[in-house]
Design a protein around this motif. Sequence first.
Motif, mmCIF file in Angstrom:
data_model
loop_
_atom_site.group_PDB
_atom_site.id
_atom_site.type_symbol
_atom_site.label_atom_id
_atom_site.label_comp_id
_atom_site.label_asym_id
_atom_site.label_seq_id
_atom_site.Cartn_x
_atom_site.Cartn_y
_atom_site.Cartn_z
ATOM 1 N N VAL A 198 0.844 -1.192 0.000
ATOM 2 C CA VAL A 198 0.000 0.000 0.000
ATOM 3 C C VAL A 198 0.880 1.244 0.000
ATOM 4 N N PHE A 201 -8.337 2.771 4.534
ATOM 5 C CA PHE A 201 -7.871 2.224 3.265
ATOM 6 C C PHE A 201 -8.791 2.690 2.148
ATOM 7 N N GLU A 246 -4.611 1.614 -1.950
ATOM 8 C CA GLU A 246 -4.466 0.257 -2.471
ATOM 9 C C GLU A 246 -4.725 0.312 -3.970
ATOM 10 N N ASP A 255 -7.080 -4.685 -4.998
ATOM 11 C CA ASP A 255 -6.871 -4.881 -3.563
ATOM 12 C C ASP A 255 -7.945 -4.152 -2.756
#
Length: 182
Positions: free
Chosen positions: A93, A138, A160, A164
């Motif tokens: 990431v 995220f 991401e 992902d």
Amino acid sequence: MSGTSSMIVTGLTAAALATVGFLGHQAAANVPPGLRHPASGAAAAVRQALPDKDRPTALPVRSGTGERVVYSLKGDRVWLVEAGDKVSRTFGVSPGTVDPARGTYRVTSRSGAVTGSDGVPVEHVVRFTGVDGTAIGFSAAVDGSAPVLDPQERTGGIRETRADGAAMWKFATIGRTVVVVP
């Protein structure tokens, strides 16, 4: 052996022992603190002391139990962990400028699509904490880009790839544990 030969052998032996002693001292001086006096669990301590570059995709030890998301600050890596410590997916990431503290959190909110704090449209946003008013979570940029970080801007998005991000979205529902490790 003659006197000269035995002196040469004795001298070479002494030099070899001095070299081994010196190298042993250097090695002992450079042992990581956690390994200087390993007690029970020495094998786990050895595994933990290995640099991440030697095992970049291995699930970090002491990263919790049960189904969880594990995020490594130092490694910029995420693991989606199912029951029985089975890693279903791991990926790199790109962090924002604000890191969460190490610890255990829960997913608190999710958004299908929003504009990130850097102005980029993002999807599959999974938030788990905040730091001084900056939400940490995220997300995946819709255009697939990594964040362009300005150290003066407080951004908490951990980017991401879209694939992902889709996996994270499916796995990290409200209440899912997120463990942040060094």
